[in-house]
Design an enzyme around this catalytic site. Structure first.
Site, PDB file in Angstrom:
ATOM      1  N   ILE A 186       0.826  -1.205   0.000  1.00 15.56           N
ATOM      2  CA  ILE A 186       0.000   0.000   0.000  1.00 15.56           C
ATOM      3  C   ILE A 186       0.859   1.253   0.000  1.00 15.56           C
ATOM      4  O   ILE A 186       0.683   2.150  -0.837  1.00 15.56           O
ATOM      5  CB  ILE A 186      -0.952  -0.011   1.210  1.00 15.56           C
ATOM      6  CG1 ILE A 186      -1.905  -1.203   1.117  1.00 15.56           C
ATOM      7  CG2 ILE A 186      -1.739   1.302   1.300  1.00 15.56           C
ATOM      8  CD1 ILE A 186      -2.637  -1.504   2.403  1.00 15.56           C
ATOM      9  N   ARG A 265      -3.823   0.691  10.876  1.00 18.05           N
ATOM     10  CA  ARG A 265      -4.428   0.058  12.040  1.00 18.05           C
ATOM     11  C   ARG A 265      -4.472   1.068  13.181  1.00 18.05           C
ATOM     12  O   ARG A 265      -3.541   1.849  13.381  1.00 18.05           O
ATOM     13  CB  ARG A 265      -3.633  -1.188  12.482  1.00 18.05           C
ATOM     14  CG  ARG A 265      -3.895  -2.425  11.628  1.00 18.05           C
ATOM     15  CD  ARG A 265      -5.304  -2.953  11.826  1.00 18.05           C
ATOM     16  NE  ARG A 265      -5.567  -4.192  11.132  1.00 18.05           N
ATOM     17  CZ  ARG A 265      -6.094  -4.293   9.927  1.00 18.05           C
ATOM     18  NH1 ARG A 265      -6.369  -3.190   9.247  1.00 18.05           N
ATOM     19  NH2 ARG A 265      -6.340  -5.463   9.388  1.00 18.05           N
ATOM     20  N   GLU A 294     -13.513  -0.330  17.450  1.00 15.90           N
ATOM     21  CA  GLU A 294     -14.446  -0.299  16.323  1.00 15.90           C
ATOM     22  C   GLU A 294     -15.639  -1.194  16.622  1.00 15.90           C
ATOM     23  O   GLU A 294     -15.440  -2.345  17.026  1.00 15.90           O
ATOM     24  CB  GLU A 294     -13.734  -0.760  15.037  1.00 15.90           C
ATOM     25  CG  GLU A 294     -12.585   0.156  14.644  1.00 15.90           C
ATOM     26  CD  GLU A 294     -11.860  -0.296  13.376  1.00 15.90           C
ATOM     27  OE1 GLU A 294     -12.303  -1.284  12.738  1.00 15.90           O
ATOM     28  OE2 GLU A 294     -10.862   0.336  13.009  1.00 15.90           O
ATOM     29  N   HIS A 313     -13.580   2.342   8.533  1.00 18.67           N
ATOM     30  CA  HIS A 313     -12.735   1.186   8.180  1.00 18.67           C
ATOM     31  C   HIS A 313     -13.167   0.574   6.843  1.00 18.67           C
ATOM     32  O   HIS A 313     -13.406  -0.634   6.740  1.00 18.67           O
ATOM     33  CB  HIS A 313     -12.773   0.121   9.285  1.00 18.67           C
ATOM     34  CG  HIS A 313     -11.560  -0.772   9.265  1.00 18.67           C
ATOM     35  ND1 HIS A 313     -11.077  -1.399  10.379  1.00 18.67           N
ATOM     36  CD2 HIS A 313     -10.730  -1.139   8.247  1.00 18.67           C
ATOM     37  CE1 HIS A 313     -10.010  -2.118  10.066  1.00 18.67           C
ATOM     38  NE2 HIS A 313      -9.782  -1.980   8.774  1.00 18.67           N
ATOM     39  N   ILE A 314     -13.246   1.419   5.825  1.00 15.89           N
ATOM     40  CA  ILE A 314     -13.664   0.957   4.494  1.00 15.89           C
ATOM     41  C   ILE A 314     -12.597   1.177   3.431  1.00 15.89           C
ATOM     42  O   ILE A 314     -12.879   1.047   2.239  1.00 15.89           O
ATOM     43  CB  ILE A 314     -14.980   1.644   4.043  1.00 15.89           C
ATOM     44  CG1 ILE A 314     -14.808   3.172   4.008  1.00 15.89           C
ATOM     45  CG2 ILE A 314     -16.141   1.239   4.944  1.00 15.89           C
ATOM     46  CD1 ILE A 314     -15.952   3.901   3.328  1.00 15.89           C
TER      47      ILE A 314
END
Length: 352
Positions: A186, A265, A294, A313-314
């Site tokens: 990423i 995270r 969450e 968290h998408i």
């Protein structure tokens, strides 16, 4: 639970409302082709309509052990994203030989128990790298230009001209120094996009060779990254060393009015320290997709601190990710049934 097929190797496609069982089943049939007959069973787990959590001794799982034990009766293979592959489930499934978890890591599988029971565990590295990189840029740009607060104001019928004041204006990416903490699948994509936008990119990642950064980014220590970067984005994995790695002391080293983004995270960041920095002006904005708890609890400071743009968290959620995940694990099923080496196996010793 529905069953498709009548004969052949039994494969349980334990999907959910994101990586759908029918996507898993279709890709398994495609990967296997006509060479081997497969009997695909489909099970739908409740995530994300019901949050994942610990099940037995594994974390981030969905569904129950009893439900999975029943669905796995007679199955040789399980392809899933969230099913709880616990000691109890594995012990109750003696015919199981392969588990394929369509995630970047098999956190919902008890790897030690799987190895002991002779079950190979595969995973799907890189499945959401593009989606998460794109979402990181979305939050980075939104935080840099104050999109969260301006959007909220407009929805409430407030038009604030003072957003055009010099002290309230956002910053541009072109010409900015951006620090990336972590340079995996990423972070490396984010770096290339930022370079194309004209940013100077710094990277702190002790596991990456400086040669891999040539022509893209400058390798630096964490302290240098913090002191030089107007924008910092987190991309590290959670380990004992990285847990809480960005706190009040680290944020204080950043230039005043900086931007902080976390799509990795929640455990990497001290969110109270981030909120303090936003309140004081040390941070001008922040973009968060992950959190220490969450769902975010009602009354959390994160929900009311100005300058924060948030998503639930998408970052790794796109239709393409669901298809990529299904293809990656289905390919492993094909290799298994053809007697070929597995590509992404977390416990290769099981295969001998």
């Amino acid at each position: 639970m529905s069953t498709t097929g009548t004969t052949g190797t039994t494969v349980l496609a334990a999907g959910d409302h994101f990586v759908l069982p029918r996507l898993l089943g279709a890709e398994v049939r495609k990967a296997v082709g006509g060479a081997v007959a497969v009997d695909v069973r489909e099970l739908t787990l409740p995530w994300p309509h019901t949050p994942f959590g610990p099940v037995g001794e594994v974390i981030e799982a969905s569904g129950t052990e009893d439900e999975l034990i029943e669905a796995l009766r007679g199955a040789e293979v399980c392809v899933t994203q969230m099913a709880p592959l616990t000691e109890r489930v594995l012990a109750a499934s003696p015919g199981l030989k392969l588990v394929c978890v369509s995630r970047g890591g098999p956190v919902n599988a008890n790897l030690e128990a799987a190895t002991r029971h002779g079950v190979a565990v595969c995973y799907a590295p890189g499945r959401n790298a593009v989606a998460t990189a794109e979402h990181t840029l979305t939050l980075l740009l939104a935080a840099a230009r104050g999109v969260g607060d301006t959007h909220t104001d407009l929805r409430e019928g407030v038009w604030r001209g003072d957003y055009y004041d010099y002290d309230n204006c956002g910053i541009e990416i072109e010409g900015a120094t951006v620090g990336l903490v972590g340079y995996g699948a990423i972070g490396s994509r984010v770096a290339r996009i930022l370079v194309a936008m004209g940013a100077e990119v710094l990277v702190h990642d002790p596991y990456v060779s400086p040669r891999a950064l040539t022509g893209i980014a400058e390798p630096v220590t964490l302290d240098e990254l913090l002191t030089r970067s107007r924008i910092v984005s987190l991309h590290a994995r959670v380990t004992a060393e990285t847990t809480g790695m960005i706190g009040a002391e680290q944020i204080a080293r950043m230039p005043r009015g900086s931007i902080l983004v976390n799509c990795a995270r929640g455990a990497l960041l001290d969110y109270d320290a981030a909120c303090d920095a936003l309140d004081s002006g040390q941070l001008a904005g922040a973009g968060f997709d992950v959190y220490p708890r969450e769902p975010v609890p009602a009354g959390s400071r994160i929900l009311t601190t100005p300058g924060v743009v948030m998503t639930p968290h998408i970052a790794g959620a796109s239709q393409e990710v669901a298809h990529k995940a299904a293809r990656i694990v289905a390919a492993e099923v094909g290799r298994h049934l053809r007697g070929e080496p597995l590509a992404h196996c977390a416990n290769p010793e099981v295969r001998g």
